[in-house]
Design a protein around this motif. Structure first.
Motif, PDB file in Angstrom:
ATOM      1  N   LEU A 294      44.197  52.292   7.118  1.00 58.14           N
ATOM      2  CA  LEU A 294      44.176  52.680   5.712  1.00 58.14           C
ATOM      3  C   LEU A 294      45.593  52.878   5.182  1.00 58.14           C
ATOM      4  CD1 LEU A 294      42.767  53.587   3.132  1.00 58.14           C
ATOM      5  CD2 LEU A 294      42.551  55.877   4.137  1.00 58.14           C
ATOM      6  N   PHE A 295      46.412  53.572   5.941  1.00 61.23           N
ATOM      7  CA  PHE A 295      47.806  53.775   5.527  1.00 61.23           C
ATOM      8  C   PHE A 295      48.537  52.434   5.458  1.00 61.23           C
ATOM      9  CE2 PHE A 295      46.662  57.996   6.805  1.00 61.23           C
ATOM     10  CZ  PHE A 295      47.454  58.838   6.042  1.00 61.23           C
ATOM     11  N   GLY A 296      48.264  51.580   6.439  1.00 62.10           N
ATOM     12  CA  GLY A 296      48.903  50.268   6.446  1.00 62.10           C
ATOM     13  C   GLY A 296      48.521  49.432   5.242  1.00 62.10           C
ATOM     14  N   ALA A 297      47.245  49.498   4.855  1.00 57.85           N
ATOM     15  CA  ALA A 297      46.787  48.716   3.703  1.00 57.85           C
ATOM     16  C   ALA A 297      47.441  49.190   2.409  1.00 57.85           C
ATOM     17  CB  ALA A 297      45.275  48.805   3.582  1.00 57.85           C
ATOM     18  N   ILE A 298      47.624  50.492   2.288  1.00 56.73           N
ATOM     19  CA  ILE A 298      48.278  51.036   1.092  1.00 56.73           C
ATOM     20  C   ILE A 298      49.708  50.508   0.977  1.00 56.73           C
ATOM     21  CG2 ILE A 298      49.135  53.145   0.013  1.00 56.73           C
ATOM     22  CD1 ILE A 298      46.685  54.577   1.224  1.00 56.73           C
ATOM     23  N   LEU A 299      50.402  50.426   2.106  1.00 61.40           N
ATOM     24  CA  LEU A 299      51.804  50.010   2.097  1.00 61.40           C
ATOM     25  C   LEU A 299      51.969  48.490   2.106  1.00 61.40           C
ATOM     26  CD1 LEU A 299      53.238  52.573   4.672  1.00 61.40           C
ATOM     27  CD2 LEU A 299      53.560  52.599   2.193  1.00 61.40           C
ATOM     28  N   SER A 412      47.851  62.800  11.723  1.00 57.22           N
ATOM     29  CA  SER A 412      49.285  63.092  11.805  1.00 57.22           C
ATOM     30  C   SER A 412      50.061  61.895  12.338  1.00 57.22           C
ATOM     31  CB  SER A 412      49.516  64.303  12.719  1.00 57.22           C
ATOM     32  OG  SER A 412      48.890  65.460  12.204  1.00 57.22           O
ATOM     33  N   ALA A 413      49.520  61.253  13.357  1.00 53.18           N
ATOM     34  CA  ALA A 413      50.175  60.062  13.904  1.00 53.18           C
ATOM     35  C   ALA A 413      50.238  58.959  12.863  1.00 53.18           C
ATOM     36  CB  ALA A 413      49.431  59.576  15.150  1.00 53.18           C
ATOM     37  N   ALA A 414      49.182  58.843  12.042  1.00 53.36           N
ATOM     38  CA  ALA A 414      49.169  57.827  10.989  1.00 53.36           C
ATOM     39  C   ALA A 414      50.213  58.123   9.914  1.00 53.36           C
ATOM     40  CB  ALA A 414      47.774  57.740  10.371  1.00 53.36           C
ATOM     41  N   VAL A 415      50.422  59.403   9.609  1.00 57.90           N
ATOM     42  CA  VAL A 415      51.444  59.787   8.623  1.00 57.90           C
ATOM     43  C   VAL A 415      52.832  59.439   9.143  1.00 57.90           C
ATOM     44  CG1 VAL A 415      52.531  61.739   7.465  1.00 57.90           C
ATOM     45  CG2 VAL A 415      50.043  61.584   7.556  1.00 57.90           C
ATOM     46  N   VAL A 416      53.083  59.728  10.416  1.00 59.17           N
ATOM     47  CA  VAL A 416      54.369  59.354  11.012  1.00 59.17           C
ATOM     48  C   VAL A 416      54.558  57.842  10.944  1.00 59.17           C
ATOM     49  CG1 VAL A 416      55.702  59.308  13.156  1.00 59.17           C
ATOM     50  CG2 VAL A 416      54.417  61.363  12.532  1.00 59.17           C
ATOM     51  N   MET A 417      53.523  57.113  11.287  1.00 64.68           N
ATOM     52  CA  MET A 417      53.580  55.657  11.225  1.00 64.68           C
ATOM     53  C   MET A 417      53.907  55.175   9.811  1.00 64.68           C
ATOM     54  SD  MET A 417      50.443  52.953  11.335  1.00 64.68           S
ATOM     55  CE  MET A 417      50.188  53.371   9.589  1.00 64.68           C
ATOM     56  N   ALA A 418      53.208  55.755   8.815  1.00 61.71           N
ATOM     57  CA  ALA A 418      53.420  55.336   7.431  1.00 61.71           C
ATOM     58  C   ALA A 418      54.865  55.574   6.993  1.00 61.71           C
ATOM     59  CB  ALA A 418      52.456  56.082   6.515  1.00 61.71           C
ATOM     60  N   ALA A 419      55.436  56.691   7.422  1.00 57.91           N
ATOM     61  CA  ALA A 419      56.823  57.000   7.056  1.00 57.91           C
ATOM     62  C   ALA A 419      57.785  55.974   7.645  1.00 57.91           C
ATOM     63  CB  ALA A 419      57.189  58.408   7.537  1.00 57.91           C
ATOM     64  N   VAL A 447      55.663  47.356  14.451  1.00 61.43           N
ATOM     65  CA  VAL A 447      56.357  48.649  14.486  1.00 61.43           C
ATOM     66  C   VAL A 447      55.390  49.784  14.161  1.00 61.43           C
ATOM     67  CG1 VAL A 447      58.100  50.057  13.326  1.00 61.43           C
ATOM     68  CG2 VAL A 447      58.624  47.695  13.965  1.00 61.43           C
ATOM     69  N   GLY A 448      54.537  49.557  13.161  1.00 70.63           N
ATOM     70  CA  GLY A 448      53.576  50.586  12.775  1.00 70.63           C
ATOM     71  C   GLY A 448      52.586  50.897  13.882  1.00 70.63           C
ATOM     72  N   GLY A 450      52.900  50.348  17.108  1.00 67.20           N
ATOM     73  CA  GLY A 450      53.602  50.982  18.214  1.00 67.20           C
ATOM     74  C   GLY A 450      53.896  52.446  17.937  1.00 67.20           C
ATOM     75  N   THR A 451      54.320  52.726  16.701  1.00 70.66           N
ATOM     76  CA  THR A 451      54.623  54.114  16.322  1.00 70.66           C
ATOM     77  C   THR A 451      53.373  54.980  16.373  1.00 70.66           C
ATOM     78  OG1 THR A 451      56.418  53.382  14.861  1.00 70.66           O
ATOM     79  CG2 THR A 451      55.524  55.590  14.488  1.00 70.66           C
ATOM     80  N   TYR A 452      52.288  54.465  15.837  1.00 74.42           N
ATOM     81  CA  TYR A 452      51.044  55.246  15.781  1.00 74.42           C
ATOM     82  C   TYR A 452      50.542  55.613  17.177  1.00 74.42           C
ATOM     83  CZ  TYR A 452      46.079  56.290  15.162  1.00 74.42           C
ATOM     84  OH  TYR A 452      44.827  56.871  15.219  1.00 74.42           O
ATOM     85  N   PHE A 453      50.393  54.608  18.035  1.00 82.79           N
ATOM     86  CA  PHE A 453      49.821  54.882  19.351  1.00 82.79           C
ATOM     87  C   PHE A 453      50.778  55.671  20.253  1.00 82.79           C
ATOM     88  CE2 PHE A 453      47.027  51.331  18.072  1.00 82.79           C
ATOM     89  CZ  PHE A 453      45.808  51.968  18.281  1.00 82.79           C
ATOM     90  N   THR A 454      52.070  55.447  20.090  1.00 83.35           N
ATOM     91  CA  THR A 454      53.034  56.231  20.862  1.00 83.35           C
ATOM     92  C   THR A 454      52.999  57.699  20.435  1.00 83.35           C
ATOM     93  OG1 THR A 454      54.493  54.324  21.151  1.00 83.35           O
ATOM     94  CG2 THR A 454      55.465  56.501  21.461  1.00 83.35           C
ATOM     95  N   THR A 455      52.942  57.910  19.128  1.00 87.30           N
ATOM     96  CA  THR A 455      52.882  59.278  18.614  1.00 87.30           C
ATOM     97  C   THR A 455      51.598  59.969  19.060  1.00 87.30           C
ATOM     98  OG1 THR A 455      54.160  58.632  16.660  1.00 87.30           O
ATOM     99  CG2 THR A 455      52.943  60.705  16.538  1.00 87.30           C
ATOM    100  N   LEU A 456      50.485  59.265  18.949  1.00 85.81           N
ATOM    101  CA  LEU A 456      49.201  59.852  19.337  1.00 85.81           C
ATOM    102  C   LEU A 456      49.168  60.138  20.834  1.00 85.81           C
ATOM    103  CD1 LEU A 456      46.431  60.720  18.303  1.00 85.81           C
ATOM    104  CD2 LEU A 456      45.604  58.402  18.771  1.00 85.81           C
TER     105      LEU A 456
END
Length: 479
Positions: A294-299, A412-419, A447-448, A450-456
């Protein structure tokens, strides 16, 4: 977590299927345009609704009865006879009313509809058996086979100039190939069924058919109504946005398919603790991919739709709303799956009845009021209504805890990814290199993810334990 490696196998297979379909659709959109995709989407929607009438919950009943492990061949034969009779009746009906079918679609479509309908009903029978025999991993592997063969044949036929006809024939051949492979793994044989076998199937089907209707309503009622009110080109763009949104549901679908036989067995054994644990697993992992999506689609929604052609970018807002719809719907499907798994199709029936009525009414009202964006909003609202109702009903039957902590960590991981993605996109655009859309999109998505799953993995002990427990290799430092 009992979803385990089987769920991962199903996920990988469904992901491969979705990825193949995604790439193929880009080719078709660029070669054929939105209008032909609109005709194709309407034909598939009609077939899907007729297929539903050809099953009326019988395929779900076959899965349920076979999963219980008793008199499997007799239940299979009874189900095959019932579906065969319905297939014949529906096929004759399409031919008799072929003029109305052709007028609705806008092209000569009746023969195509019958061709696909018969193949899909046969395939649904065989896949119901595979799931009932606990061969969910085989069932999952059929999806990429079906989609891969379909895509290759369709691309070849479209390249040869067969257009819409090539799309339909390729679709049918893909289904046929997957059905033949499924037949190899089916272990049940034909056996003379008794009246009791038919009665048992229909006792379950009389409730479960509405679940299939609700699923069909969620997936296609908006397209069917749009087909009568807007141009085929807009239907084509909308169907592409839908295909992207559904791409994000693959993991949740894999979880659902894997859990059903486990729920059925646990309920049959009276193991309420296992049922509660499985509900928690379903809610924990049902939105694992859709939330960051969802965050990815917005961006990145506009860049993603640009892959299909410039005319498709106008569907960016529709895409975002449809992903919201799939998120709510994903959790609803998990909960209704539990209701069916614990042999309470009557409760699932009530939930699905409300969701269907809400979906149809909201689609008619909001499409007339807001156009095609109204269709997406209606779908999201009806999915939210279905989720709320299914959650309330299941709480009355099963004691379980909603994993709020895990859901918060995924968010939270999705928010980090979106940033990170937002910053990366701005940095790329600041360089002035904008014409390489494919390269930029692939880079940002990688990148998104990788960031999401690493953060989670870092912040969620439960997710970390699940990954370690189901990894085929030892993971350093954490295992």
């Amino acid at each position: 977590m009992r979803i385990g490696q089987t769920s991962f196998i199903v996920f990988v297979s469904k992901f491969a299927k979705a990825a193949l379909g995604f790439v193929a659709t880009i080719y078709f959109a660029r070669v054929l345009g939105a209008e032909i995709l609109g005709y194709y989407a309407l034909i598939l929607a009609l077939v899907a609704w007729l297929e539903l009438g050809g099953k009326i919950g019988i395929s779900s009943a076959i899965t349920k009865r076979l999963s219980e492990g008793e008199e499997q061949s007799a239940y299979f034969t009874a189900g095959a006879i019932a579906i065969g009779i319905l297939a014949a009746v529906l096929s004759v009906g399409v031919i008799v009313f072929r003029d109305a079918v052709n007028d609705y679609v806008g092209v000569e479509a009746a023969v195509f509809v019958v061709f696909l309908l018969v193949l899909k009903l046969v395939h649904s029978l065989l896949t119901a058996v595979l799931q009932g025999e606990h061969l969910v991993h085989i069932y999952g592997l059929l999806d990429p086979l079906k989609t891969g063969s379909r895509a290759v044949i369709q691309i070849g036929l479209v390249f040869a100039g067969f257009g819409l006809t090539g799309m339909i024939v390729g679709k049918g051949v893909g289904i046929l190939i997957a059905s033949l492979v499924a037949l190899v793994f089916v272990s049940v044989t034909l056996a003379r069924p008794s009246t009791e076998h038919f009665r048992s199937l229909f006792d379950y089907a009389k409730y479960s058919w509405l679940g299939n209707l609700e699923s069909r309503s969620f997936n296609d009622v908006d397209i069917v109504i749009l087909g009568a009110l807007v141009s085929p080109a807009l239907v084509g763009i909308y169907s592409v946005a839908w295909s992207i949104a559904k791409f994000l549901t693959v993991f949740g679908t894999a979880v659902k398919a894997t859990l059903f036989p486990e729920l059925s067995v646990a309920d049959a054994e009276g193991d309420s603790e296992t049922v509660s644990a499985l509900v928690s697993d379903a809610l924990t992992y049902g939105g694992l991919v859709i939330i960051p999506g969802l965050f990815g689609a917005i961006l990145l929604g506009d860049r993603l739709l640009l892959l299909y052609g410039s005319e498709f970018v106008q569907g960016t807002a529709v895409l975002g709303v449809l992903i919201v719809a799939t998120l709510a719907r994903g959790y609803q499907k998990q909960l209704v799956n539990v209701l069916n798994g614990i042999d309470r199709p009557d409760v699932a029936f009530r939930v699905n009845a409300v969701a269907i009525v809400a979906n149809v009414v909201l689609n008619v009202v909001l499409i007339v009021w807001l156009g095609w964006l109204g269709a997406a909003i209606a779908t999201a609202l009806s999915a939210t209504i279905g989720l709320s109702l299914s959650l309330r009903e299941l709480h009355r039957l099963v004691a379980f805890d909603i994993p709020y902590g895990e859901l918060a960590r995924q968010l939270s991981a999705a928010v980090v990814m979106a940033a990170i993605v937002f910053g990366g996109q701005n940095a790329i655009e600041a360089t002035g290199i904008l014409e390489q859309n494919v390269v930029i999109l692939v880079l940002l998505v990688a990148v998104g993810a990788g960031t999401y799953f690493t953060t989670l993995f870092t912040i969620s002990r439960r997710f970390r334990s699940t990954v370690v427990a189901n990894s085929p290799v030892r993971i350093p430092l954490v295992s």
